[in-house]
Design an enzyme around this catalytic site. Structure first.
Site, short mmCIF file in Angstrom:
data_model
loop_
_atom_site.label_atom_id
_atom_site.label_comp_id
_atom_site.label_asym_id
_atom_site.label_seq_id
_atom_site.Cartn_x
_atom_site.Cartn_y
_atom_site.Cartn_z
CE1 TYR A 105 -4.64 0.19 1.01
CE2 TYR A 105 -3.74 2.41 0.99
CZ TYR A 105 -4.83 1.55 0.96
OH TYR A 105 -6.09 2.06 0.87
CD GLU A 128 -3.21 -6.95 5.56
OE1 GLU A 128 -2.77 -5.93 5.02
OE2 GLU A 128 -4.36 -7.03 6.04
CB ILE A 140 -1.44 8.45 3.65
CG1 ILE A 140 0.00 8.17 3.15
CG2 ILE A 140 -1.76 9.94 3.49
CD1 ILE A 140 0.25 8.52 1.70
CG HIS A 169 -8.97 1.95 8.08
ND1 HIS A 169 -9.64 0.84 8.51
CD2 HIS A 169 -7.96 1.50 7.31
CE1 HIS A 169 -9.07 -0.24 8.01
NE2 HIS A 169 -8.05 0.13 7.27
NE ARG A 173 7.91 12.46 8.86
CZ ARG A 173 7.60 13.73 8.56
NH1 ARG A 173 7.36 14.08 7.31
NH2 ARG A 173 7.56 14.65 9.50
N1 LIG Z 1 -4.90 3.04 4.34
C1 LIG Z 1 -3.74 2.33 4.37
C2 LIG Z 1 -3.72 0.93 4.51
N2 LIG Z 1 -4.88 0.27 4.61
C3 LIG Z 1 -4.99 -1.14 4.40
C4 LIG Z 1 -4.73 -1.98 5.63
O1 LIG Z 1 -3.36 -1.95 5.98
C5 LIG Z 1 -5.12 -3.43 5.38
O2 LIG Z 1 -4.43 -3.94 4.27
C6 LIG Z 1 -6.61 -3.61 5.16
O3 LIG Z 1 -7.32 -3.03 6.22
C7 LIG Z 1 -6.98 -5.10 5.06
O4 LIG Z 1 -6.60 -5.82 6.24
N3 LIG Z 1 -2.53 0.26 4.53
C8 LIG Z 1 -1.36 0.93 4.43
O5 LIG Z 1 -0.29 0.30 4.47
N4 LIG Z 1 -1.37 2.28 4.29
C9 LIG Z 1 -2.52 3.00 4.26
O6 LIG Z 1 -2.47 4.26 4.13
C1 LIG Z 2 -8.89 1.87 2.77
C2 LIG Z 2 -7.96 2.32 3.80
O1 LIG Z 2 -7.33 1.56 4.47
C3 LIG Z 2 -7.73 3.78 3.98
O2 LIG Z 2 -7.36 4.36 2.78
C4 LIG Z 2 -8.86 4.48 4.63
O3 LIG Z 2 -9.11 5.74 4.07
P1 LIG Z 2 -10.40 6.57 4.55
O4 LIG Z 2 -10.19 6.84 6.02
O5 LIG Z 2 -10.39 7.85 3.76
O6 LIG Z 2 -11.57 5.67 4.27
#
Ligand SMILES: Nc1c(NC[C@H](O)[C@H](O)[C@H](O)CO)[nH]c(=O)[nH]c1=O
Ligand SMILES: CC(=O)[C@@H](O)COP(=O)(O)O
EC number: 2.5.1.78
Length: 168
Positions: A25, A60, A84, A90, A129
């Site tokens: 991601y 994960e 981010i 979330h 970063r």
């Molecule tokens: N929003 C971001 C995520 N979201 C996905 C979760 O980490 C995960 O894969 C999902 O909830 C399924 O279990 N992951 C990132 O690494 N960075 C993000 O900004």
């Molecule tokens: C799907 C995600 O893990 C993450 O991008 C959540 O974004 P949001 O808070 O704008 O739904």
């Protein structure tokens, strides 16, 4: 941006085993951490075996790292990810749970786990970063990994009654 980490460690020559668990991601930023980390490890731990595991998202990372530690007993694990913040909570929830899981894992296995799963508020913060040359959290992660391997080597030798290694 915080930029006063510990100084760069001296290179180690040991045949250490390093596991990197990195999420896909936001890969444009995670790849920057990985590339900078690898480059620094090649200089600071030239005889290391480095194995990289890629997982879908930051959430994960801990379960993969746990499986790696249990099965391969690396000298150190480095976790790379970029979360981010979006419109919901979330990102913060993922960031907090990953942080907690990585620390618990490190303590439970007495294996250093370097936490470079960054929780940021914007792509600009991520870029500073992850893609910077002067400051790069991937480079810093590699330095922490080498610092911890050197420290643990000394401590283990000392606990095993080899005092000559205490000041090595
Ligand atoms: N929003 C971001 C995520 N979201 C996905 C979760 O980490 C995960 O894969 C999902 O909830 C399924 O279990 N992951 C990132 O690494 N960075 C993000 O900004
Ligand atoms: C799907 C995600 O893990 C993450 O991008 C959540 O974004 P949001 O808070 O704008 O739904």
């Amino acid at each position: 941006m915080s930029q006063y980490g510990p100084s760069r460690p001296r290179p180690i020559q040991d045949r250490v085993s390093i596991a990197i668990v990195a999420s896909l991601y936001n890969n444009q930023f995670v790849q920057g951490l990985l590339d900078a980390g690898r480059e620094e490890l090649e200089e600071l731990a030239p005889n290391a075996t480095i194995t990289v595991y890629r997982v879908p998202g930051a959430f994960e990372i801990p379960v993969c790292a746990e499986l790696v530690i249990k099965n391969t007993r690396p000298d150190v694990v480095i976790a790379f990810g970029v979360i981010i913040r979006g419109s919901t909570e979330h990102a913060d929830l993922v960031g907090a749970s990953v942080t907690d899981a990585l620390q618990q894992m490190a303590v439970r296995h007495t294996t250093p786990v370097v936490h470079e799963v960054l929780l940021v508020s914007s792509e600009e913060q991520a870029e500073e970063r992850c893609l910077g040359v002067k400051i790069n959290r991937g480079t810093e992660a590699a330095q922490v990994a080498v610092n911890m391997m050197a420290l643990f080597r000394k401590m283990r030798a000392s606990f095993a009654g080899q005092p000559e290694l205490e000041t090595a």
